[in-house]
Design a protein around this motif. Structure first.
Motif, short mmCIF file in Angstrom:
data_model
loop_
_atom_site.label_atom_id
_atom_site.label_comp_id
_atom_site.label_asym_id
_atom_site.label_seq_id
_atom_site.Cartn_x
_atom_site.Cartn_y
_atom_site.Cartn_z
N GLY A 165 0.83 -1.20 0.00
CA GLY A 165 0.00 0.00 0.00
C GLY A 165 0.86 1.25 0.00
N ALA A 166 0.24 2.38 -0.29
CA ALA A 166 0.97 3.65 -0.30
C ALA A 166 1.47 3.97 1.11
CB ALA A 166 0.07 4.77 -0.79
N THR A 167 2.65 4.60 1.18
CA THR A 167 3.23 4.96 2.47
C THR A 167 3.95 6.30 2.36
OG1 THR A 167 5.27 3.76 1.97
CG2 THR A 167 3.59 2.58 3.26
N HIS A 168 4.34 6.82 3.51
CA HIS A 168 5.12 8.06 3.57
C HIS A 168 5.89 8.07 4.88
CE1 HIS A 168 6.32 12.22 3.56
NE2 HIS A 168 5.61 12.48 4.63
N VAL A 169 7.10 8.65 4.87
CA VAL A 169 7.88 8.88 6.08
C VAL A 169 8.02 10.39 6.25
CG1 VAL A 169 10.12 8.59 7.21
CG2 VAL A 169 9.15 6.71 5.85
N SER A 170 7.50 10.91 7.38
CA SER A 170 7.41 12.35 7.56
C SER A 170 8.65 12.97 8.20
CB SER A 170 6.20 12.70 8.43
OG SER A 170 6.41 12.28 9.77
N ASN A 171 9.61 12.14 8.67
CA ASN A 171 10.78 12.66 9.37
C ASN A 171 10.36 13.62 10.48
OD1 ASN A 171 12.81 11.30 7.79
ND2 ASN A 171 12.31 12.69 6.11
N ARG A 172 9.58 13.05 11.41
CA ARG A 172 9.06 13.80 12.56
C ARG A 172 8.25 15.01 12.12
NH1 ARG A 172 13.76 13.54 17.28
NH2 ARG A 172 13.98 11.26 17.26
N ASP A 173 7.41 14.78 11.11
CA ASP A 173 6.48 15.78 10.59
C ASP A 173 7.16 16.97 9.93
OD1 ASP A 173 4.09 14.41 11.42
OD2 ASP A 173 4.61 14.98 13.47
N ALA A 174 8.42 16.78 9.55
CA ALA A 174 9.13 17.85 8.83
C ALA A 174 8.82 17.82 7.34
CB ALA A 174 10.63 17.71 9.05
N ASP A 175 8.42 16.65 6.83
CA ASP A 175 8.20 16.49 5.39
C ASP A 175 6.79 16.00 5.10
OD1 ASP A 175 10.91 17.12 4.91
OD2 ASP A 175 11.48 15.02 5.25
N LEU A 176 6.11 16.67 4.17
CA LEU A 176 4.81 16.21 3.70
C LEU A 176 5.04 15.25 2.53
CD1 LEU A 176 2.79 19.55 3.75
CD2 LEU A 176 2.63 17.65 5.38
N PRO A 177 4.06 14.42 2.19
CA PRO A 177 4.21 13.51 1.05
C PRO A 177 4.58 14.26 -0.23
CG PRO A 177 2.24 12.95 2.30
CD PRO A 177 2.76 14.25 2.86
N ASP A 178 5.60 13.76 -0.93
CA ASP A 178 6.02 14.42 -2.17
C ASP A 178 5.24 13.85 -3.36
OD1 ASP A 178 7.15 11.93 -2.77
OD2 ASP A 178 9.19 12.58 -2.30
N ASP A 179 5.60 14.31 -4.56
CA ASP A 179 4.84 13.94 -5.76
C ASP A 179 4.84 12.43 -5.99
OD1 ASP A 179 4.26 16.58 -6.21
OD2 ASP A 179 5.81 16.88 -7.74
N ASP A 180 5.97 11.77 -5.76
CA ASP A 180 6.04 10.32 -6.00
C ASP A 180 5.13 9.55 -5.04
OD1 ASP A 180 7.81 10.55 -8.11
OD2 ASP A 180 9.59 10.30 -6.86
N HIS A 181 5.15 9.93 -3.76
CA HIS A 181 4.31 9.24 -2.78
C HIS A 181 2.83 9.49 -3.05
CE1 HIS A 181 8.23 9.09 -0.76
NE2 HIS A 181 7.75 8.03 -0.13
N LEU A 182 2.49 10.70 -3.45
CA LEU A 182 1.10 10.99 -3.79
C LEU A 182 0.69 10.26 -5.06
CD1 LEU A 182 0.96 14.82 -3.00
CD2 LEU A 182 0.06 12.93 -1.61
N ALA A 183 1.63 10.09 -6.00
CA ALA A 183 1.31 9.34 -7.22
C ALA A 183 1.02 7.88 -6.91
CB ALA A 183 2.48 9.45 -8.21
#
Length: 210
Positions: A165-183
């Motif tokens: 499934g789709a995932t994301h690592v926020s680095n302690r909420d410093a990073d929002l999902p980028d284009d690849d993760h949203l794709a």
């Protein structure tokens, strides 16, 4: 045939899982799905939420944007997509509480044969994304859902996400999902919708007298 009906039931504290949920919805709607986007509610009070900066404020804002998921939503849907942040390597309590509340539908067999899929986010690398998604496969199997993973059925899967499934690592909420993760999340919405449509068409064909 009628539009495939997709329920996206998610929990998000700091918007990362919410943004993935919205991308899954976009992908489903690209293939003509009718989508219900729902946010599970907190199971703790404000005094606990205030201990995590931004939790109370974010919850209020998201709860204003999304209704809470109900068993009626699950009964309505052809496909159910669950989204959760990882909590100690497993599903967030808030989403699990919603799943546990589907026991009445489970008892009546009303979820058997619906499509099921999952996505999620974690605060740190190796923070439990894959174990969390796999942990949700277990209750989905008990509910009778037909589990739809992503595999590597789209080129974007070689850039981000997991085959589960789709995932994301926020680095302690410093990073929002980028284009690849949203794709990846949009691809998940399309994949779930296409499977739900195919299953629905098969049922409709089986219901026509010979």
């Amino acid at each position: 045939m009628s539009k495939p009906k997709v329920l996206i039931a998610f929990y998000s504290r700091n918007r990362n899982t919410e943004l993935l949920a919205r991308a899954v919805a976009e992908g489903a709607m690209e293939l003509g799905a009718e989508v219900r986007l729902r946010r599970a509610r907190e199971v703790v009070g404000p005094e606990v939420m205030r201990q995590a900066p931004g939790w109370l404020e974010n919850a209020a804002a998201m709860n204003a944007r999304y209704e809470a998921p109900t068993p009626a939503d699950a009964e309505w849907a052809d496909a159910i997509v669950f989204g959760t942040p990882t909590r100690f390597g497993s599903i967030a309590t808030e989403l699990k509480a919603y799943i546990d509340g589907l026991g009445g539908l489970w008892f009546q067999g009303k979820l058997n044969g619906k499509v099921g899929s999952v996505f999620g986010s974690a605060s740190s690398k190796h923070g439990g994304n894959e174990s969390t998604l796999l942990s949700i496969y277990t209750p989905m199997a008990h509910l009778g859902l037909i589990i739809v993973p992503l595999g590597y059925a789209d080129a974007v899967m070689f850039k981000a996400g997991t085959p589960y499934g789709a995932t994301h690592v926020s680095n302690r909420d410093a990073d929002l999902p980028d284009d690849d993760h949203l794709a990846v999340a949009r691809f998940q919405g399309r994949r779930v919708t296409s499977v739900a449509r195919a299953l629905h068409a098969e049922r409709e064909a089986a219901a026509v007298p010979a």
